[in-house]
Design a protein around this motif. Sequence first.
Motif, mmCIF file in Angstrom:
data_model
loop_
_atom_site.group_PDB
_atom_site.id
_atom_site.type_symbol
_atom_site.label_atom_id
_atom_site.label_comp_id
_atom_site.label_asym_id
_atom_site.label_seq_id
_atom_site.Cartn_x
_atom_site.Cartn_y
_atom_site.Cartn_z
ATOM 1 N N VAL A 140 -5.088 -17.257 -38.553
ATOM 2 C CA VAL A 140 -5.799 -18.079 -39.515
ATOM 3 C C VAL A 140 -3.781 -18.048 -40.040
ATOM 4 N N ALA A 141 -3.331 -18.886 -39.609
ATOM 5 C CA ALA A 141 -1.640 -19.102 -39.869
ATOM 6 C C ALA A 141 -1.335 -20.168 -41.720
ATOM 7 N N SER A 142 -2.415 -20.060 -42.088
ATOM 8 C CA SER A 142 -2.045 -21.649 -42.652
ATOM 9 C C SER A 142 -3.700 -22.023 -44.031
ATOM 10 N N ALA A 143 -3.983 -22.157 -44.298
ATOM 11 C CA ALA A 143 -4.847 -22.888 -45.347
ATOM 12 C C ALA A 143 -5.913 -23.139 -44.473
ATOM 13 N N ALA A 144 -5.209 -25.115 -43.777
ATOM 14 C CA ALA A 144 -5.406 -25.645 -43.190
ATOM 15 C C ALA A 144 -6.598 -24.878 -41.870
ATOM 16 N N ALA A 145 -6.239 -23.865 -41.331
ATOM 17 C CA ALA A 145 -6.481 -23.251 -40.030
ATOM 18 C C ALA A 145 -7.633 -22.618 -40.091
ATOM 19 N N PRO A 146 -9.213 -22.768 -39.141
ATOM 20 C CA PRO A 146 -10.183 -22.112 -39.379
ATOM 21 C C PRO A 146 -10.145 -21.410 -39.830
ATOM 22 N N GLN A 147 -11.226 -20.181 -40.447
ATOM 23 C CA GLN A 147 -11.164 -18.900 -41.011
ATOM 24 C C GLN A 147 -11.356 -17.974 -39.943
ATOM 25 N N LYS A 148 -11.351 -16.985 -39.584
ATOM 26 C CA LYS A 148 -11.259 -16.288 -39.004
ATOM 27 C C LYS A 148 -12.457 -14.873 -38.850
ATOM 28 N N PRO A 149 -12.967 -14.863 -38.373
ATOM 29 C CA PRO A 149 -14.898 -14.154 -38.474
ATOM 30 C C PRO A 149 -14.662 -12.766 -38.942
ATOM 31 N N ASP A 150 -14.920 -12.011 -40.338
ATOM 32 C CA ASP A 150 -14.841 -11.458 -41.301
ATOM 33 C C ASP A 150 -15.551 -10.100 -40.905
ATOM 34 N N GLY A 151 -16.480 -9.977 -39.921
ATOM 35 C CA GLY A 151 -17.821 -8.941 -39.531
ATOM 36 C C GLY A 151 -18.470 -9.053 -38.583
ATOM 37 N N GLY A 152 -18.794 -8.435 -37.829
ATOM 38 C CA GLY A 152 -19.799 -8.097 -37.113
ATOM 39 C C GLY A 152 -18.930 -8.417 -35.668
ATOM 40 N N ILE A 153 -19.545 -8.634 -34.723
ATOM 41 C CA ILE A 153 -18.907 -8.108 -33.201
ATOM 42 C C ILE A 153 -17.334 -8.747 -33.341
ATOM 43 N N ALA A 154 -17.783 -10.396 -33.852
ATOM 44 C CA ALA A 154 -16.895 -11.260 -34.008
ATOM 45 C C ALA A 154 -15.200 -10.891 -34.156
ATOM 46 N N GLY A 155 -16.010 -10.327 -36.009
ATOM 47 C CA GLY A 155 -14.755 -10.056 -36.410
ATOM 48 C C GLY A 155 -13.555 -8.906 -35.755
ATOM 49 N N TRP A 156 -14.555 -7.029 -35.473
ATOM 50 C CA TRP A 156 -13.901 -6.641 -34.714
ATOM 51 C C TRP A 156 -13.184 -6.356 -33.288
ATOM 52 N N ALA A 157 -13.708 -7.624 -32.891
ATOM 53 C CA ALA A 157 -12.713 -8.243 -31.122
ATOM 54 C C ALA A 157 -11.525 -8.916 -32.218
#
Length: 219
Positions: free
Chosen positions: A4-21
């Motif tokens: 996430v480079a800016s407020a307009a960027a998509p939210q990154k995964p914050d949990g689970g396997i996606a968040g771990w990866a």
Amino acid sequence: MHLVASAAAPQKPDGGIAGWATGLVETLGGPGAGLAIALENLFPPLPSEVILPLTGFAAGQGVLSLPSALFWTTLGSVVGAVVLYWIGASFGRERMHSLWAKLPLVKASDLERTEEWFSRHGTKAVFFGRMVPVFRSLISVPAGVERMPLRVFVTLTALGSLIWNSALVMAGYWLGDRWDVVGDYVGLASKAVLALVAVAAVTWTIRRVRRSARSRDAR
């Protein structure tokens, strides 16, 4: 660099396997993606259909380069597959036959036919198996049991993995913040494969039970 480079960027995964990866890729870059895929080979519940598109998305965000993403994920696939290969090789053919002899409803000839099939078609099985959900990991074990030449196994695994990884990484790269759509479709394919295997196993068991019953009645 964060996904996430800016407020307009998509939210990154914050949990689970996606968040771990995500954490692995952000922290370690390409090697982190490779580590995640190596673990995915050893622990199939870690889905490549999540890790690979997410790595492609990270490449699109500049966290790592696209060539780095493809190189490290393919290397991770090979490393994980070689570990499973050596597990199969360590278990060995004699132990496999000993274990098989103790199983109900099976005959030694069944295993012998399987071995003959693998001798004839093992190279194709290893290559194309790397592109089939579920069997991606499993195919490495019989290759080890049958002692397929390691150089051949590594080459086929690398080529098959590169095709599979490239397709999913590029999909995540092109889809951007919609990378998770890839997992939905591949997940359906995985469930279809498992369903077909389950149906085949049940059908085989029913036929074998009926054949055993007819053999007893004929005595």
